[in-house]
Design a protein around this motif. Sequence first.
Motif, PDB file in Angstrom:
ATOM      1  N   GLU A 106      17.210   9.221 -16.241  1.00  0.00           N
ATOM      2  CA  GLU A 106      16.299   9.940 -17.128  1.00  0.00           C
ATOM      3  C   GLU A 106      14.997   9.144 -17.283  1.00  0.00           C
ATOM      4  N   GLY A 107      13.880   9.813 -17.046  1.00  0.00           N
ATOM      5  CA  GLY A 107      12.580   9.157 -17.145  1.00  0.00           C
ATOM      6  C   GLY A 107      12.279   8.236 -15.968  1.00  0.00           C
ATOM      7  N   ALA A 108      12.940   8.467 -14.831  1.00  0.00           N
ATOM      8  CA  ALA A 108      12.737   7.620 -13.648  1.00  0.00           C
ATOM      9  C   ALA A 108      11.262   7.578 -13.262  1.00  0.00           C
ATOM     10  N   LEU A 109      10.845   6.449 -12.756  1.00  0.00           N
ATOM     11  CA  LEU A 109       9.456   6.229 -12.371  1.00  0.00           C
ATOM     12  C   LEU A 109       9.213   6.547 -10.898  1.00  0.00           C
ATOM     13  N   GLY A 110      10.274   6.716 -10.138  1.00  0.00           N
ATOM     14  CA  GLY A 110      10.175   7.037  -8.718  1.00  0.00           C
ATOM     15  C   GLY A 110      11.553   7.249  -8.140  1.00  0.00           C
ATOM     16  N   ASN A 111      11.630   8.001  -7.044  1.00  0.00           N
ATOM     17  CA  ASN A 111      12.912   8.150  -6.357  1.00  0.00           C
ATOM     18  C   ASN A 111      12.687   8.336  -4.860  1.00  0.00           C
ATOM     19  N   TRP A 112      13.659   7.851  -4.076  1.00  0.00           N
ATOM     20  CA  TRP A 112      13.587   7.879  -2.620  1.00  0.00           C
ATOM     21  C   TRP A 112      14.936   8.326  -2.081  1.00  0.00           C
ATOM     22  N   THR A 113      14.893   9.043  -0.948  1.00  0.00           N
ATOM     23  CA  THR A 113      16.130   9.622  -0.409  1.00  0.00           C
ATOM     24  C   THR A 113      16.208   9.584   1.115  1.00  0.00           C
ATOM     25  N   SER A 114      15.346   8.831   1.776  1.00  0.00           N
ATOM     26  CA  SER A 114      15.281   8.896   3.243  1.00  0.00           C
ATOM     27  C   SER A 114      16.395   8.130   3.953  1.00  0.00           C
ATOM     28  N   GLY A 115      17.003   7.169   3.268  1.00  0.00           N
ATOM     29  CA  GLY A 115      17.988   6.307   3.920  1.00  0.00           C
ATOM     30  C   GLY A 115      17.371   5.058   4.503  1.00  0.00           C
ATOM     31  N   LYS A 116      16.047   5.056   4.652  1.00  0.00           N
ATOM     32  CA  LYS A 116      15.278   3.881   5.089  1.00  0.00           C
ATOM     33  C   LYS A 116      13.994   3.860   4.271  1.00  0.00           C
ATOM     34  N   ASP A 117      14.110   3.422   3.031  1.00  0.00           N
ATOM     35  CA  ASP A 117      13.000   3.482   2.091  1.00  0.00           C
ATOM     36  C   ASP A 117      12.276   2.151   2.010  1.00  0.00           C
ATOM     37  N   PHE A 118      10.971   2.175   2.197  1.00  0.00           N
ATOM     38  CA  PHE A 118      10.111   1.006   2.087  1.00  0.00           C
ATOM     39  C   PHE A 118       9.245   1.195   0.852  1.00  0.00           C
ATOM     40  N   ILE A 119       9.392   0.315  -0.125  1.00  0.00           N
ATOM     41  CA  ILE A 119       8.680   0.444  -1.390  1.00  0.00           C
ATOM     42  C   ILE A 119       7.809  -0.789  -1.587  1.00  0.00           C
ATOM     43  N   MET A 120       6.498  -0.569  -1.710  1.00  0.00           N
ATOM     44  CA  MET A 120       5.596  -1.695  -1.917  1.00  0.00           C
ATOM     45  C   MET A 120       5.659  -2.141  -3.375  1.00  0.00           C
ATOM     46  N   LEU A 121       5.771  -3.439  -3.557  1.00  0.00           N
ATOM     47  CA  LEU A 121       5.800  -4.036  -4.888  1.00  0.00           C
ATOM     48  C   LEU A 121       4.384  -4.516  -5.211  1.00  0.00           C
ATOM     49  N   ASN A 122       3.585  -3.623  -5.766  1.00  0.00           N
ATOM     50  CA  ASN A 122       2.168  -3.907  -5.997  1.00  0.00           C
ATOM     51  C   ASN A 122       1.900  -4.786  -7.201  1.00  0.00           C
ATOM     52  N   ASP A 123       2.680  -4.615  -8.252  1.00  0.00           N
ATOM     53  CA  ASP A 123       2.376  -5.263  -9.525  1.00  0.00           C
ATOM     54  C   ASP A 123       3.279  -6.455  -9.785  1.00  0.00           C
ATOM     55  N   THR A 124       2.722  -7.431 -10.490  1.00  0.00           N
ATOM     56  CA  THR A 124       3.511  -8.598 -10.885  1.00  0.00           C
ATOM     57  C   THR A 124       4.264  -8.224 -12.154  1.00  0.00           C
ATOM     58  N   GLN A 125       5.515  -7.889 -11.972  1.00  0.00           N
ATOM     59  CA  GLN A 125       6.368  -7.431 -13.068  1.00  0.00           C
ATOM     60  C   GLN A 125       7.813  -7.451 -12.600  1.00  0.00           C
ATOM     61  N   ARG A 126       8.712  -7.066 -13.488  1.00  0.00           N
ATOM     62  CA  ARG A 126      10.112  -6.876 -13.115  1.00  0.00           C
ATOM     63  C   ARG A 126      10.297  -5.400 -12.739  1.00  0.00           C
ATOM     64  N   TYR A 127      10.946  -5.164 -11.601  1.00  0.00           N
ATOM     65  CA  TYR A 127      11.268  -3.826 -11.135  1.00  0.00           C
ATOM     66  C   TYR A 127      12.783  -3.627 -11.255  1.00  0.00           C
ATOM     67  N   TYR A 128      13.182  -2.407 -11.590  1.00  0.00           N
ATOM     68  CA  TYR A 128      14.592  -2.053 -11.720  1.00  0.00           C
ATOM     69  C   TYR A 128      14.885  -0.866 -10.797  1.00  0.00           C
ATOM     70  N   PHE A 129      15.837  -1.043  -9.897  1.00  0.00           N
ATOM     71  CA  PHE A 129      16.235   0.014  -8.974  1.00  0.00           C
ATOM     72  C   PHE A 129      17.723   0.299  -9.143  1.00  0.00           C
ATOM     73  N   ILE A 130      18.082   1.588  -9.106  1.00  0.00           N
ATOM     74  CA  ILE A 130      19.496   1.973  -9.180  1.00  0.00           C
ATOM     75  C   ILE A 130      19.759   3.107  -8.186  1.00  0.00           C
ATOM     76  N   CYS A 131      21.028   3.296  -7.887  1.00  0.00           N
ATOM     77  CA  CYS A 131      21.455   4.477  -7.128  1.00  0.00           C
ATOM     78  C   CYS A 131      21.754   5.563  -8.150  1.00  0.00           C
ATOM     79  N   GLY A 132      21.202   6.746  -7.933  1.00  0.00           N
ATOM     80  CA  GLY A 132      21.363   7.833  -8.886  1.00  0.00           C
ATOM     81  C   GLY A 132      22.513   8.776  -8.601  1.00  0.00           C
ATOM     82  N   THR A 133      23.309   8.502  -7.580  1.00  0.00           N
ATOM     83  CA  THR A 133      24.424   9.407  -7.245  1.00  0.00           C
ATOM     84  C   THR A 133      25.753   8.894  -7.787  1.00  0.00           C
ATOM     85  N   GLY A 134      25.707   7.950  -8.717  1.00  0.00           N
ATOM     86  CA  GLY A 134      26.925   7.370  -9.269  1.00  0.00           C
ATOM     87  C   GLY A 134      27.213   5.986  -8.739  1.00  0.00           C
TER      88      GLY A 134
END
Length: 166
Positions: free
Chosen positions: A77-105
């Motif tokens: 809920e309130g996700a900031l982004g989502n990816w589903t390709s199976g080969k996702d490249f995400i640029m980490l632009n900002d100096t901060q803590r990032y949190y990633f989870i799997c949304g399918t359980g």
Amino acid sequence: MDLSVLFFLLLAAVATTVNATDHIVGANKGWNPGINYTLWANNQTFYAGDYISFRYQKSQYNVFLVNQTGYDNCTIEGALGNWTSGKDFIMLNDTQRYYFICGTGGCLNGMKVSVVVHPLASPPMSAVPAEHSSKKSSAPAARGFVSLLATSFAFFGLTLCGSVWI
């Protein structure tokens, strides 16, 4: 387009991507349940401009960028982004803590990772010339050198192309 300009643009693009590191989540184990991603993340150093990559079976899993509450509770809920390709490249632009989870359980089975992104440090300014310095180079400073080297190569290539093809 002039060939020398095209060559310069190509080399400039290479110079800007030379600095980035691609951190493949889970290394050869990928994005799957039952892996200690906290241990994996603690063995990585992330800098602004780096990439984090997720490799997984796209029919089974996905990746969501969430806030700390979403991470702690495995909610999207309130996700900031989502990816589903199976080969996702995400640029980490900002100096901060990032949190990633799997949304399918998968999050409930350990498919979550948190990473801290550090600023890319500038090379130290010193009154002593570099060849007399006894300090060892850090990774960010070395990245700056590689970028400078690539830019110099691009300038040399542009000059060479200009004298040969123009």
